[in-house]
Design a protein around this motif. Structure first.
Motif, PDB file in Angstrom:
ATOM      1  N   GLN A 164       5.249  -2.601  -9.565  1.00  0.00           N
ATOM      2  CA  GLN A 164       3.772  -2.944  -8.844  1.00  0.00           C
ATOM      3  C   GLN A 164       3.212  -4.326  -8.932  1.00  0.00           C
ATOM      4  O   GLN A 164       2.805  -4.881  -8.145  1.00  0.00           O
ATOM      5  CB  GLN A 164       2.738  -1.787  -9.724  1.00  0.00           C
ATOM      6  CG  GLN A 164       2.819  -0.399  -9.349  1.00  0.00           C
ATOM      7  CD  GLN A 164       2.206   0.366 -10.161  1.00  0.00           C
ATOM      8  OE1 GLN A 164       1.879   0.032 -11.569  1.00  0.00           O
ATOM      9  NE2 GLN A 164       1.575   1.577  -9.835  1.00  0.00           N
ATOM     10  N   LEU A 210       1.781   7.705 -13.507  1.00  0.00           N
ATOM     11  CA  LEU A 210       0.755   8.710 -13.959  1.00  0.00           C
ATOM     12  C   LEU A 210       1.710   9.802 -14.581  1.00  0.00           C
ATOM     13  O   LEU A 210       1.261  10.165 -15.787  1.00  0.00           O
ATOM     14  CB  LEU A 210      -0.125   9.304 -12.926  1.00  0.00           C
ATOM     15  CG  LEU A 210      -1.338   8.541 -12.684  1.00  0.00           C
ATOM     16  CD1 LEU A 210      -2.150   9.295 -11.569  1.00  0.00           C
ATOM     17  CD2 LEU A 210      -2.254   8.509 -13.807  1.00  0.00           C
ATOM     18  N   ALA A 211       2.525  10.480 -13.661  1.00  0.00           N
ATOM     19  CA  ALA A 211       3.432  11.496 -14.328  1.00  0.00           C
ATOM     20  C   ALA A 211       4.272  11.033 -15.521  1.00  0.00           C
ATOM     21  O   ALA A 211       4.439  12.015 -16.303  1.00  0.00           O
ATOM     22  CB  ALA A 211       4.340  11.909 -13.293  1.00  0.00           C
ATOM     23  N   PHE A 229       2.581   4.592  -8.284  1.00  0.00           N
ATOM     24  CA  PHE A 229       1.317   5.082  -9.255  1.00  0.00           C
ATOM     25  C   PHE A 229       1.591   6.510  -9.736  1.00  0.00           C
ATOM     26  O   PHE A 229       1.349   6.766 -10.826  1.00  0.00           O
ATOM     27  CB  PHE A 229      -0.038   4.878  -8.403  1.00  0.00           C
ATOM     28  CG  PHE A 229      -1.123   5.353  -9.369  1.00  0.00           C
ATOM     29  CD1 PHE A 229      -1.266   4.730 -10.686  1.00  0.00           C
ATOM     30  CD2 PHE A 229      -2.381   6.118  -8.714  1.00  0.00           C
ATOM     31  CE1 PHE A 229      -2.515   5.036 -11.459  1.00  0.00           C
ATOM     32  CE2 PHE A 229      -3.402   6.517  -9.369  1.00  0.00           C
ATOM     33  CZ  PHE A 229      -3.578   5.937 -10.834  1.00  0.00           C
ATOM     34  N   GLY A 230       2.020   7.363  -8.754  1.00  0.00           N
ATOM     35  CA  GLY A 230       2.065   8.744  -9.171  1.00  0.00           C
ATOM     36  C   GLY A 230       3.256   8.901 -10.091  1.00  0.00           C
ATOM     37  O   GLY A 230       3.228   9.601 -11.127  1.00  0.00           O
ATOM     38  N   HIS A 287       0.646  -1.238   0.097  1.00  0.00           N
ATOM     39  CA  HIS A 287      -0.045   0.008  -0.003  1.00  0.00           C
ATOM     40  C   HIS A 287       0.784   1.342  -0.015  1.00  0.00           C
ATOM     41  O   HIS A 287       0.688   2.079  -0.692  1.00  0.00           O
ATOM     42  CB  HIS A 287      -1.075   0.043   1.247  1.00  0.00           C
ATOM     43  CG  HIS A 287      -2.061  -1.012   0.927  1.00  0.00           C
ATOM     44  ND1 HIS A 287      -2.388  -1.963   1.925  1.00  0.00           N
ATOM     45  CD2 HIS A 287      -3.027  -1.261  -0.027  1.00  0.00           C
ATOM     46  CE1 HIS A 287      -3.496  -2.756   1.695  1.00  0.00           C
ATOM     47  NE2 HIS A 287      -3.809  -2.288   0.395  1.00  0.00           N
ATOM     48  N   GLU A 288       2.001   0.961   0.806  1.00  0.00           N
ATOM     49  CA  GLU A 288       2.653   2.483   0.862  1.00  0.00           C
ATOM     50  C   GLU A 288       3.516   2.724  -0.500  1.00  0.00           C
ATOM     51  O   GLU A 288       3.807   3.759  -0.578  1.00  0.00           O
ATOM     52  CB  GLU A 288       3.697   2.253   2.225  1.00  0.00           C
ATOM     53  CG  GLU A 288       3.021   2.383   3.621  1.00  0.00           C
ATOM     54  CD  GLU A 288       1.982   3.520   3.509  1.00  0.00           C
ATOM     55  OE1 GLU A 288       2.366   4.818   3.175  1.00  0.00           O
ATOM     56  OE2 GLU A 288       0.819   3.432   4.009  1.00  0.00           O
ATOM     57  N   ASP A 346       3.370   8.945 -17.621  1.00  0.00           N
ATOM     58  CA  ASP A 346       2.241   8.851 -18.874  1.00  0.00           C
ATOM     59  C   ASP A 346       2.004  10.426 -19.148  1.00  0.00           C
ATOM     60  O   ASP A 346       2.135  10.513 -20.427  1.00  0.00           O
ATOM     61  CB  ASP A 346       0.925   8.379 -18.459  1.00  0.00           C
ATOM     62  CG  ASP A 346       1.033   6.690 -18.550  1.00  0.00           C
ATOM     63  OD1 ASP A 346       2.070   6.274 -19.134  1.00  0.00           O
ATOM     64  OD2 ASP A 346       0.026   6.152 -18.051  1.00  0.00           O
ATOM     65  N   LEU A 347       1.822  11.260 -18.440  1.00  0.00           N
ATOM     66  CA  LEU A 347       1.564  12.501 -18.837  1.00  0.00           C
ATOM     67  C   LEU A 347       2.991  13.107 -19.516  1.00  0.00           C
ATOM     68  O   LEU A 347       2.659  13.995 -20.604  1.00  0.00           O
ATOM     69  CB  LEU A 347       1.370  13.512 -17.687  1.00  0.00           C
ATOM     70  CG  LEU A 347       1.113  14.777 -17.664  1.00  0.00           C
ATOM     71  CD1 LEU A 347      -0.459  14.968 -18.090  1.00  0.00           C
ATOM     72  CD2 LEU A 347       1.133  15.623 -16.128  1.00  0.00           C
ATOM     73  N   SER A 363       2.666   1.354  -3.342  1.00  0.00           N
ATOM     74  CA  SER A 363       1.868   1.437  -4.849  1.00  0.00           C
ATOM     75  C   SER A 363       1.425   2.985  -4.913  1.00  0.00           C
ATOM     76  O   SER A 363       1.338   3.242  -6.196  1.00  0.00           O
ATOM     77  CB  SER A 363       0.635   0.521  -4.591  1.00  0.00           C
ATOM     78  OG  SER A 363      -0.213   0.984  -3.671  1.00  0.00           O
ATOM     79  N   ASN A 364       1.269   3.584  -4.101  1.00  0.00           N
ATOM     80  CA  ASN A 364       0.760   5.026  -4.106  1.00  0.00           C
ATOM     81  C   ASN A 364       1.611   6.125  -4.913  1.00  0.00           C
ATOM     82  O   ASN A 364       1.406   6.312  -6.005  1.00  0.00           O
ATOM     83  CB  ASN A 364       0.494   5.547  -2.816  1.00  0.00           C
ATOM     84  CG  ASN A 364      -1.165   6.373  -2.859  1.00  0.00           C
ATOM     85  OD1 ASN A 364      -1.793   6.178  -4.033  1.00  0.00           O
ATOM     86  ND2 ASN A 364      -1.442   7.040  -2.230  1.00  0.00           N
ATOM     87  N   PRO A 365       2.803   6.007  -4.348  1.00  0.00           N
ATOM     88  CA  PRO A 365       3.771   6.682  -4.907  1.00  0.00           C
ATOM     89  C   PRO A 365       4.314   6.045  -6.437  1.00  0.00           C
ATOM     90  O   PRO A 365       4.591   6.984  -7.350  1.00  0.00           O
ATOM     91  CB  PRO A 365       5.293   6.688  -4.003  1.00  0.00           C
ATOM     92  CG  PRO A 365       4.799   5.874  -2.875  1.00  0.00           C
ATOM     93  CD  PRO A 365       3.352   5.537  -2.936  1.00  0.00           C
TER      94      PRO A 365
END
Lengths: 128, 583
Positions: free
Chosen positions: B405, B376-377, B372-373, B365-366, B379-380, B368-370
């Motif tokens: 992940q 996303l970044a 994921f960030g 959990h700890e 991808d952007l 996967s959040n970063p």
């Protein structure tokens, strides 16, 4: 159609910024906050088409934010307005979200484009 | 089990927690109940007390201590105390017995001198005296009495024995031509009979007075009650007819009773002593700590249930590692060295596994959040750049985070809690195992052979994934480490993981074969022993745990050195049921 107004409450900055940029690229007007406490007065004073809220914020939980939003919105409105995003999608969380009628999206999103569509209100809940 | 006798144990809940730390006792109510006698375990003032429902047994208490040695010493003290106390009681009763003997002799001689009519009685007395030498237990008393010449014509004898405080009364009945009949009756009925006999003035008894089914006799009978500190008894003799007993018989019976009194007392004491000893042994056996008793030459005399034969072997090999405390009679009480026994190893292992599971969950959990960030970044960013080199680099970032992940997800899937079942295809499962051993097995070729692919490809594992994963993961890592530690150069370091299906036995075979150095023949028998290791930083638990787990799954884990080439092969055989696999 007016550009959709979206509020993002997410404390992981990379996620918050990226989502903001992506949604803006798709024509949305986006406000973003890391702190739940800062976001609450804003969501009470401004109108949004969609509120995307992380569950585990540093100061409060997403459910606390929703409780505050009850001052302004009916339970039905809350259900269609709020989207909860979380890395901890346990059954407990899903049950509680169901009480509010809110949709839950687990992070990481399985399908980014689809998630963005949901945030942009281009897909209604019934289609999900 | 919920009667008042156990209320003390219930009250001291907190202390029981301390007790449960002692060993893998999780329940707060602790009743060790070997055979029919429940043993109560309770803690008071930091002392663990074992006691039994037999009221005559004093509580034997052991002080709890973190140190096995202290614990052992305490137990030995207690055992000694309890034994020596019994000895004292025994001496006392035999002294009593001797004084009785004297008085009877006196009585006899005066009798012989005073009246010649009693000549016949004297021979009878001699016979009575023979009792003291030939009667050995209370159970055989009825049988014994009926065989006496002086009691010719008597056909039935019954002895009722009531231990004070006990709810039951034991009855030993013997009729001529029959077997000894053992039964038990209630205290109330016994009291009635006992009081009737005690209060009778003419000492004439017949069946009509006591219409109790508990008495097996018919017609008139002779009866005598006995009263001692610990017991009450009733002895009944009958001809099974309705004639009143002769005065001669009555005389004889009275003398018999006089002689029997101290004897019975003594037998009962012996019985009590035996019961106590048995109980002490029972306690010893059911102690939640492996323990054994040895003579001065360290030959093991007695071992309790947890002190398994394997431990005995270990003790013979290296007694020095064991904790030994000497008893005053020269015998020795043996405890395991701290951290030795398998149960402890198992507990530690399970603690580690569940901790690891929790840790992985948190990590997942700890992280996967970063992650994921980052995902996303990137991808952007990818969409922001037109430069191909730039977009490729960003794609790499994106791919790598995705891989991170996936690994985290796999790990936490594999460490599911037992009650969380998920389903995974066998070949996918093997793939995950291989993925997760990648870092340890870098530079080693891995062959995965799934025989009968059509068949096994559809196998779904629905339970015990974690255990299977642990076993295979461990075997793979072991092989990889063996290859890495090899002094000689291995040309094509290879680990082969093969899965085959034995339709006839409904078994799955997993073999992990490597071309590493193999295991030296002299060490081979020990590889599954806990704490056996050849690695500098090894715990020696890996293979022992693997074997334990495979046993728990109803399977087997075997080892052999490769026949035709160098290297080792481990074969895990599991019944299909244990994995819940289906087609």
């Amino acid at each position: 159609m007016n550009s959709p107004r979206i509020l993002i409450i997410e404390d992981e900055l990379l996620i918050q910024r990226s989502l903001k940029k992506m949604l803006e690229k798709k024509g949305a007007v986006v406000d973003a906050f890391s702190s739940g406490r800062e976001a609450i007065p804003v969501l009470l004073s401004k109108d949004y088409d969609r509120i995307v809220c992380d569950l585990m914020l540093q100061d409060v939980t997403g459910f606390d934010v929703i409780e505050e939003a009850k001052q302004k919105y009916s339970l039905k409105e809350i259900g269609s307005l709020f989207i909860i995003i979380t890395a901890y999608s346990s059954q407990q969380v899903l049950d509680k979200a169901a009480q509010y009628g809110c949709q839950v999206l687990s992070k990481p999103f399985e399908d980014l484009e689809r998630a963005l569509d949901i945030f942009l209100c281009t897909k209604e809940k019934s289609e999900l | 089990m919920e009667n008042k006798g156990y209320s003390r144990a219930k009250k001291s809940k907190t202390s029981l927690k301390a007790l449960s730390k002692l060993k893998n006792i999780s329940s707060q109510k602790l009743y060790l109940a070997p055979k029919s006698e429940p043993i109560r375990v309770q803690t008071l003032d930091g002392k663990i007390t074992f006691s039994s429902s037999l009221q005559v047994l004093e509580d034997v208490s052991f002080a709890r201590s973190d140190n096995n040695l202290d614990f052992a010493k305490n137990i030995s003290d207690q055992l000694q105390k309890s034994f020596s106390q019994n000895d004292r009681e025994m001496n006392l009763s035999s002294r009593q017995f001797k004084s009785h003997e004297k008085s009877i002799k006196k009585f006899n001689s005066s009798l012989a001198n005073s009246n010649s009519e009693f000549q016949q009685t004297i021979t009878k007395q001699t016979e009575i005296f023979s009792i003291t030498n030939s009667l050995h237990s209370i159970q055989t008393l009825p049988q014994f009495l009926l065989k006496l010449n002086s009691l010719k014509g008597y056909e039935a004898c019954q002895l009722l024995v009531h231990e004070r405080g006990s709810l039951n009364v034991n009855s030993f009945f013997y009729g001529t031509g029959k077997n000894l009949d053992f039964s038990s009756t209630s205290t109330k009925k016994f009291n009635d009979i006992f009081n009737l006999i005690k209060k009778s003035k003419n000492r004439d008894f017949n069946q009509t007075q006591i219409l109790e089914s508990e008495l097996n006799i018919v017609g008139t009978f002779l009866a005598q009650e006995f009263n001692s500190k610990t017991h009450r008894l009733v002895l009944i003799l009958s001809r099974n007819d309705f004639l009143p007993p002769s005065s001669e018989d009555r005389d004889y019976f009275d003398k018999l009773s006089l002689i029997l009194d101290p004897m019975l007392e003594r037998f009962l004491q012996i019985d009590l002593q035996n019961a106590k000893n048995n109980h002490t042994i029972l306690l010893f056996e059911s102690l939640p700590i492996p323990m054994a008793l040895a003579d001065e030459n360290q030959n093991i005399l007695f071992q309790n249930k947890l002190f398994s034969d394997e431990i005995v072997n270990e003790f013979k090999k290296d007694a020095g590692r064991f904790t030994v405390s000497s008893l005053s009679n020269g015998q020795q009480l043996i405890c395991l060295p701290v951290g030795f026994d398998k149960t402890t190893a198992d507990i530690h292992h399970h603690q580690r596994v569940s901790l690891l599971g929790e840790l992985l969950n948190t990590l997942r959990h700890e992280l996967s959040n970063p992650l994921f960030g980052v995902n996303l970044a990137s991808d952007l960013l990818k969409s922001e750049f037109n430069d191909e080199e730039m977009t490729t680099t960003i794609s790499h970032i994106s791919d790598n985070t995705s891989r991170c992940q996936t690994i985290i997800k796999n790990f936490s899937n594999l460490y599911q809690k037992d009650d969380q079942s998920y389903q995974i295809n066998l070949s996918l499962f093997i793939k995950e195992v291989i993925t997760l051993t990648k870092s340890e097995s870098r530079g080693i070729k891995k062959n995965v052979l799934i025989q009968d692919v059509k068949f096994l490809k559809n196998f779904e594992i629905t339970k015990n994934q974690t255990w299977l994963y642990q076993i295979l993961f461990n075997l793979m890592i072991n092989s990889a480490q063996a290859i890495a530690s090899s002094i000689q150069d291995i040309k094509m370091p290879t680990i082969e993981l093969k899965v085959t299906y034995n339709k006839k036995e409904q078994e799955l075979n997993f073999t992990v074969k490597d071309n590493g150095p193999g295991i030296p023949i002299d060490l081979a028998p020990d590889v599954f022993d806990p704490f056996f290791t050849t690695k500098r930083n090894g715990t020696g638990l890996g293979l022992s745990i693997c074997r334990n787990l495979s046993h728990k799954l109803g399977g087997q884990l075997k080892y052999q050195n490769n026949e035709l080439s160098i290297g080792a092969t481990f074969t895990l055989t599991l019944p299909i049921d244990s994995l819940g696999a289906y087609l």
